[in-house]
Design an enzyme around this catalytic site. Structure first.
Site, PDB file in Angstrom:
ATOM      1  N   LEU A 669      51.823  -0.677  27.431  1.00 28.45           N
ATOM      2  CA  LEU A 669      51.984  -2.064  26.585  1.00 28.45           C
ATOM      3  C   LEU A 669      51.710  -1.684  25.182  1.00 28.45           C
ATOM      4  O   LEU A 669      52.383  -2.313  24.285  1.00 28.45           O
ATOM      5  CB  LEU A 669      51.166  -3.029  27.205  1.00 28.45           C
ATOM      6  CG  LEU A 669      51.539  -3.331  28.471  1.00 28.45           C
ATOM      7  CD1 LEU A 669      50.509  -4.655  29.051  1.00 28.45           C
ATOM      8  CD2 LEU A 669      52.682  -3.814  28.741  1.00 28.45           C
ATOM      9  N   PRO A 671      50.823   1.900  22.868  1.00 30.32           N
ATOM     10  CA  PRO A 671      50.400   3.153  22.748  1.00 30.32           C
ATOM     11  C   PRO A 671      49.124   3.531  22.204  1.00 30.32           C
ATOM     12  O   PRO A 671      48.335   4.624  22.537  1.00 30.32           O
ATOM     13  CB  PRO A 671      51.749   3.849  22.199  1.00 30.32           C
ATOM     14  CG  PRO A 671      52.688   2.749  22.308  1.00 30.32           C
ATOM     15  CD  PRO A 671      51.946   1.377  22.433  1.00 30.32           C
ATOM     16  N   THR A 673      46.258   1.651  21.957  1.00 31.26           N
ATOM     17  CA  THR A 673      44.992   1.332  22.676  1.00 31.26           C
ATOM     18  C   THR A 673      44.919   2.017  24.053  1.00 31.26           C
ATOM     19  O   THR A 673      43.979   2.485  24.302  1.00 31.26           O
ATOM     20  CB  THR A 673      44.964  -0.233  22.970  1.00 31.26           C
ATOM     21  OG1 THR A 673      46.102  -0.563  23.591  1.00 31.26           O
ATOM     22  CG2 THR A 673      44.722  -1.023  21.721  1.00 31.26           C
ATOM     23  N   GLY A 742      42.701   2.272  32.471  1.00 31.76           N
ATOM     24  CA  GLY A 742      41.030   2.345  31.835  1.00 31.76           C
ATOM     25  C   GLY A 742      40.300   3.423  32.603  1.00 31.76           C
ATOM     26  O   GLY A 742      39.413   4.065  32.222  1.00 31.76           O
ATOM     27  N   GLU A 743      40.775   3.680  33.912  1.00 29.74           N
ATOM     28  CA  GLU A 743      39.801   4.615  34.700  1.00 29.74           C
ATOM     29  C   GLU A 743      40.520   5.570  34.977  1.00 29.74           C
ATOM     30  O   GLU A 743      39.824   6.732  35.572  1.00 29.74           O
ATOM     31  CB  GLU A 743      39.220   3.777  36.090  1.00 29.74           C
ATOM     32  CG  GLU A 743      38.462   2.758  35.616  1.00 29.74           C
ATOM     33  CD  GLU A 743      37.927   1.727  36.815  1.00 29.74           C
ATOM     34  OE1 GLU A 743      36.940   2.116  37.450  1.00 29.74           O
ATOM     35  OE2 GLU A 743      38.659   0.646  37.009  1.00 29.74           O
TER      36      GLU A 743
END
Length: 776
Positions: A669, A671, A673, A742-743
């Site tokens: 969504l 690039p 972040t 995130g993970e």
């Protein structure tokens, strides 16, 4: 309504295991996915653009207030005293000298603390998951070494910290279980994660391993890890009559409000929790004793209280990742096809929570094999409760699994990448469900070309002076989750401005930025005309920032609210509008209004619709259907991790020269972040691989290195240039085509580093962290 939402969320926690069995429902029974989101196909707009974080200027100017930066009139500062035994009772507790110290207003202990119920948390079984369900400072019992035994309130933080050292405590110690090996010898029990068993088998693994012409059977270990977010855990608490206000550093504001209401016996509407800015969470910014203690002290003193844990305090009362002892055995044919995979082992857990480290999760769907046996056993130790820590299970489980695959590749004489791709499953090996989207082969092929994998030599063959150089790879994987997040609210004004409101969180990963992009595209507005409000439990929804699922959860809620908005706008438009006769499925939001999909010329602006309806604004709120996409598809993010290291012949020092992560996480969504999230995960993985280790004294259950001087994390000189790339192929069965980022970055890193070390030196390290003493 919120009770119903939370009941759904608790049910979802218990159902995660069942969801992953992928019951074969018809596609039209679940949402989203039967009709792909049109935003997935949109080639222009805000989605996919590298937009800088919209909260960046506030942080640079120092105007972003974190939990310990809310000044309240008459505020007192708190400091905690911690127990020094693992189990027993307080025999004597002398607070007189502390109470007489300059600036001290109150010392709170179990003798004068308000009466409170035990902490209820997000429940997945009979025990608290991700924290502790113990009463807080209600009696003289001690459950772990580091449990708070007193709280000092003073006019300044310095005065409170000084007075804590004046408290005198003596204990009647009781026998405590603090030795891992000793506990294993006494017997283990099967573990559950989120209410579901972790053990599963689909055949006789022992027989298949015995028959396999090639096999590896190895033991791998990982130590305890502690949370070390840059922002220390903090809360500012104040009471106004029977209403409690908390400024908290939280990744679950709605759940914190729900829990605190039950602790103090008040209605949830009487608790107001805000958390606009959080300086890192990684699973550790949930509900711990400090929030309860601060609120109790504020109630007892009648004044606002700020409690910020010291770094040592974080180690004492905030749990982390528990240690693991894992066995991985793989049997294969000469061509590399797997006959059997066994992944079992043991972890430690406390008597007062229910969170083992579920290290077999990644193995469930990673590779095709004839038979598979998975299982996690637990022993109970008297220690601080475990909690979630970035990629719980996958981070350390992938180290064992992907190291074993590398070892098998050596036995077979097959390139490690080729061995992995030969065992790519065509459907989920556990459930038999089809994959929603799986482009891991592309991630490996593209990543290998970019990294220069063809330059990798035999173990020990490359060197520069005293340095031996090697390359390693590993697969990264993390499941797609989307938990019920409740409602979202959209307020649309006649001037063409929109406000999106969801009780969500931004811990530095760019939630506000990405959701503003998504909402702007969905509404057909410029980003400057869209505001995203979050971090407040009094906003709609119950979104939790965990499991890499928040983006999808928010997206689904906003999709539902947008659909409700369009429905109401079409009713307001009436027969005089160019949109007359069209229903919600026949229009799209574009150019500040609605337009016919079939005939874009039939368009009317939001302002025009609202002006004719004599409305200054339109407010809608909607809740999406339950997340049922799991019932039809096996859904995961994937990555191919590449590492190059150099190891000194003289000292055994390991230096990571280069790292590349090649990811398949659906639609990216933003690039900018996303790359930050990928790199952050990889850096945390480097710490896991090379340095992070909580030193736990098994004689007394005490953590011995509770500071960043002694608990080592990667710093600038430890981190090389990290390259990231991605397939950017939308998953048609998720909101916006996106899966979590995130993970995934931390998974596979430990094994990639360990495999590179082997390629450099010919020495295999199976016990994390890979320190120089294990290489000399």
């Amino acid at each position: 309504m919120k009770r119903l939402e939370r009941a759904k969320q608790a049910a979802m926690g218990k159902a995660i295991g069942a969801l992953q069995k992928a019951v074969q429902l018809a596609p039209d029974r679940w949402m989203p996915g039967a009709t792909p989101d049109p935003l997935i196909r949109r080639q222009h707009g805000h989605i996919g653009r590298a937009v800088p974080r919209i909260d960046g200027p506030l942080k640079v100017r120092g105007e972003a207030r974190f939990a310990a930066e809310f000044p309240l009139e008459g505020m007192l500062y708190a400091a905690l005293a911690y127990s020094s035994i693992a189990r027993g009772r307080i025999a004597t507790l002398d607070t007189a000298e502390a109470e007489a110290a300059p600036g001290v207003r109150l010392v709170m202990t179990h003798r004068n603390a308000p009466r409170m119920a035990p902490m209820p948390l997000f429940m997945s079984s009979e025990k608290a998951c991700g924290g502790s369900d113990l009463p807080v400072m209600q009696d003289d019992r001690i459950h772990w070494n580091g449990e708070p035994v007193a709280l000092v309130l003073a006019d300044s933080q310095e005065a409170a910290d000084h007075a804590v050292g004046l408290i005198r405590v003596a204990y009647d110690a009781a026998p405590a279980a603090t030795g891992f090996a000793e506990a294993i010898a006494k017997g283990t029990e099967p573990a559950q994660f989120m209410g579901q068993p972790l053990a599963q088998s689909n055949g006789d693994v022992a027989a298949a391993l015995a028959k396999a012409p090639f096999r590896v059977d190895r033991r791998y270990t990982s130590p305890r890890h502690n949370h070390n977010a840059i922002e220390l855990h903090a809360v500012t608490a104040a009471w106004d009559g029977d209403e409690l206000r908390l400024h908290d550093a939280s990744q679950m504001v709605a759940h914190t409000a729900w829990s605190m209401a039950r602790v103090f016996g008040i209605a949830e509407r009487q608790v107001h929790v805000t958390s606009p800015f959080v300086g890192g969470g990684f699973g550790g910014k949930g509900l711990w004793q400090h929030q309860v203690l601060a609120a109790a002290a504020a109630k007892l003193s009648g004044r606002p209280v700020r409690l910020m844990l010291s770094r040592e305090g974080v180690y004492r009362i905030v749990g982390g990742r528990t240690l693991t002892q894992q066995r991985v055995a793989i049997g294969a044919q000469a061509d590399g096809r797997f006959d059997a995979i066994l992944h079992t082992g043991t972890v430690a857990m406390t008597p007062h929570n229910a969170l083992p480290e579920p290290f077999v999760l990644a193995t469930r769907s990673a590779y095709a094999a004839g038979v598979t046996q998975l299982g996690v056993d637990v022993v109970r130790l008297d220690m601080v409760a475990n909690t979630f820590m970035r990629a719980p299970g996958e981070a350390v489980g992938s180290f064992a699994l992907e190291s074993a695959i590398d070892e098998l590749a050596v036995e077979l004489g097959i390139d490690p990448i080729e061995l992995r791709l030969r065992n790519e499953p065509d459907k989920d090996p556990t459930s038999g469900a089809p994959f929603s989207s799986r482009e891991i082969e592309r991630a490996y092929r593209d990543g290998a070309a970019r990294f220069g994998w063809d330059q990798r030599g035999a173990p020990g063959s490359r060197r520069e002076g005293e340095w031996r150089i090697g390359m390693g790879c590993a697969t990264a994987t993390y499941p797609y989750y989307r938990m019920p997040g409740g409602a979202a609210r959209i307020t649309l004004t006649q001037s063409g401005h929109a406000t999106i409101e969801v009780a969500a969180h931004d811990m530095g990963m760019g939630t506000a930025t990405v959701q503003t992009q998504v909402a702007a595209d969905r509404l057909g507005l410029p980003m400057a005309q869209v505001a995203f409000r979050y971090g407040d439990n009094r906003l709609p929804g119950t979104v939790m920032a965990g499991g890499s699922q928040q983006t999808a959860a928010i997206g689904a809620s906003v999709m539902a609210a947008h659909r409700e908005l369009v429905t109401k706008l079409l009713k307001l438009a009436g027969n005089d509008s160019p949109l007359a006769g069209l229903d919600v499925d026949a229009v799209v939001s574009v150019d500040g209004g609605l337009a016919s999909i079939a005939d874009p010329g039939r368009h009317e602006s939001y302002g025009s619709i609202l002006e004719r309806a004599r409305r200054s604004e339109l407010v809608v709120e909607a809740t999406p259907p339950l997340p049922l996409e799991f019932l039809h598809w096996s859904m995961h993010s994937h990555g191919a991790m590449f590492c190059e290291v150099r190891v000194s012949d003289v000292t055994g020092e390991v230096r990571v020269d280069r790292f590349l992560g090649s990811f398949d996480c659906g639609r990216i969504l933003n690039p900018l972040t996303a790359a930050s999230q990928f790199r952050g995960g990889i850096i945390m993985g480097l710490g896991l691989a090379l340095m992070e280790e909580t030193q736990f004294d098994e004689r007394n259950g005490r953590i011995m290195n509770p500071s960043l001087a002694e608990y080592h994390v990667p710093v600038h000189l430890d981190v090389p240039e990290i390259d990231v790339m991605w397939t950017d192929i939308p998953d048609p069965h998720t909101p916006m085509g996106a899966r979590g980022v995130g993970e995934i970055g931390i998974t596979g890193v430990g094994a990639a580093v360990a495999n590179a070390v082997y390629n450099a030196t010919g020495k295999r390290v199976r016990d994390l962290p890979i320190t120089l003493d294990k290489l000399l």
